[in-house]
Design an enzyme around this catalytic site. Structure first.
Site, PDB file in Angstrom:
ATOM      1  N   CYS A  90       0.837  -1.287  -0.018  1.00  0.00           N
ATOM      2  CA  CYS A  90       0.002  -0.027  -0.092  1.00  0.00           C
ATOM      3  C   CYS A  90       0.864   1.252  -0.197  1.00  0.00           C
ATOM      4  O   CYS A  90       1.761   1.287   0.987  1.00  0.00           O
ATOM      5  CB  CYS A  90      -0.873  -0.039   1.287  1.00  0.00           C
ATOM      6  SG  CYS A  90      -1.924   1.245   1.556  1.00  0.00           S
ATOM      7  N   CYS A 201      -1.088   3.465  -6.484  1.00  0.00           N
ATOM      8  CA  CYS A 201      -2.174   3.018  -5.187  1.00  0.00           C
ATOM      9  C   CYS A 201      -2.544   1.563  -5.921  1.00  0.00           C
ATOM     10  O   CYS A 201      -2.530   1.301  -7.189  1.00  0.00           O
ATOM     11  CB  CYS A 201      -3.468   3.754  -5.184  1.00  0.00           C
ATOM     12  SG  CYS A 201      -4.760   3.027  -4.186  1.00  0.00           S
TER      13      CYS A 201
HETATM   14  N1  DGL Z   1      -3.818   0.619  -1.687  1.00  0.00           N
HETATM   15  C1  DGL Z   1      -3.654   1.753  -1.128  1.00  0.00           C
HETATM   16  C2  DGL Z   1      -2.460   2.310  -1.820  1.00  0.00           C
HETATM   17  O1  DGL Z   1      -1.742   1.476  -2.336  1.00  0.00           O
HETATM   18  C3  DGL Z   1      -5.086   2.337  -0.924  1.00  0.00           C
HETATM   19  C4  DGL Z   1      -5.034   3.616  -0.277  1.00  0.00           C
HETATM   20  C5  DGL Z   1      -6.263   3.769   0.274  1.00  0.00           C
HETATM   21  O2  DGL Z   1      -6.887   3.232   1.231  1.00  0.00           O
HETATM   22  O3  DGL Z   1      -6.949   4.927   0.149  1.00  0.00           O
HETATM   23  O4  DGL Z   1      -2.188   3.513  -1.535  1.00  0.00           O
END
Ligand code: DGL
Length: 282
Positions: A90, A201
């Site tokens: 993430c 993301c």
């Molecule tokens: N998968 C997360 C990232 O890579 C998502 C972020 C979120 O939950 O807003 O940033």
């Protein structure tokens, strides 16, 4: 390292090599599954324990303190599961918490994610690259430092992908709503001659087929997991914990959200084996 376990008064000695332990991997929810898939294919002998924090997604609009607290909670969960390395799948969590994690758990290696500005800048022929990421990632120090290095050489077009994480979490990747939102974010990039798109993301990787439908080949998409897979292997080798004995790894998935949504995403990723998905409260 070897371990001794005692079952009900009987001493049972077994040796578990650190290499036999699983790799922990987590995300604010389901987006990191795209990273898991990629890394698991790259390292097919390794076992993985995935934690999706869907109950608290999205992270993108939360405070750094909140995200850091969640990352510590999940790290403790994965350490209780005896993992040998942790991938923070993430970008937003990496931006907010990776330094604190490394400081507080110095005995374990963390692999974090950051938007692939460097490879995009090197590949761009038009001199225009696009970055689609969350508000949390754009405001992080990590991103600012990375961006400053390449800004003199390429024009970076920043787009916050507001709303996309929520749609991915609700299983609406292929909905009209998602396509409409993506058109709003991506079409201006095509008009501005962007030829490399950085997905900053991990949830956005789930939308790649929809993005490709919109760009019709005009933009090359950089898969964020490629660098993570190589970095993970490198660290496992450096620390002599790369799995070399087994032929196939095993996977366990934990979610504090709807496990049916997690199953849907795993199925969309064309995973052959029936996944072991477990529900957790927090
Ligand atoms: N998968 C997360 C990232 O890579 C998502 C972020 C979120 O939950 O807003 O940033």
């Amino acid at each position: 390292m070897h371990e001794t376990i005692c079952f009900g008064g009987l001493f049972y000695f077994y040796t578990m090599l650190d290499a036999d332990k699983s790799i922990g991997i987590f995300d604010s929810g389901l987006g990191g599954l795209s990273v898991w898939k990629y890394v698991a294919e790259f390292l097919p002998r390794e076992s993985f324990i995935y934690f999706g924090d869907s109950k608290h997604a999205p992270y993108g609009n939360k405070s750094d303190a909140f995200i850091t607290e969640r990352c510590h909670h999940i790290t403790r969960f994965l350490l209780d599961e005896n993992v040998k390395l942790i991938i923070v799948a993430c970008n937003t969590a990496t931006a907010a918490a990776i330094e604190s994690l490394r400081e507080n758990y110095p005995h374990i290696q963390f692999v974090g994610m950051e938007p692939a500005i460097k490879p995009a800048s090197l590949l761009s022929k038009t001199g225009h690259i696009g970055v689609l990421a969350t508000h949390g990632t754009f405001k992080g120090e990590l991103f600012k430092r990375n961006q400053e290095k390449y800004q003199p050489y390429v024009k970076i077009h920043y787009t916050e992908g507001n709303g996309l994480v929520e749609l991915a979490e609700q299983g609406k990747v292929y909905s009209d709503e998602a396509e409409k939102l993506l058109r709003k974010y991506i079409e201006p990039l095509v008009e501005n001659r962007v030829d490399q798109l950085v997905l900053g993301c991990t949830h956005y990787s789930l939308f790649i087929p929809v993005i490709e439908k919109i760009t019709k080949g005009a933009i090359h998409i950089l898969h964020p997991a490629d660098a993570i897979a190589k970095r993970t292997k490198d660290l496992l080798m450096q620390h002599r914990i790369l799995q070399t004995r087994k032929n196939h790894g095993e996977n366990a998935f934990y979610s504090n959200g709807k496990t049916s949504n997690m199953l849907d995403v795993i199925n969309q990723l064309d995973v052959e084996a029936e996944p072991n998905i477990f529900s957790v409260d927090n």
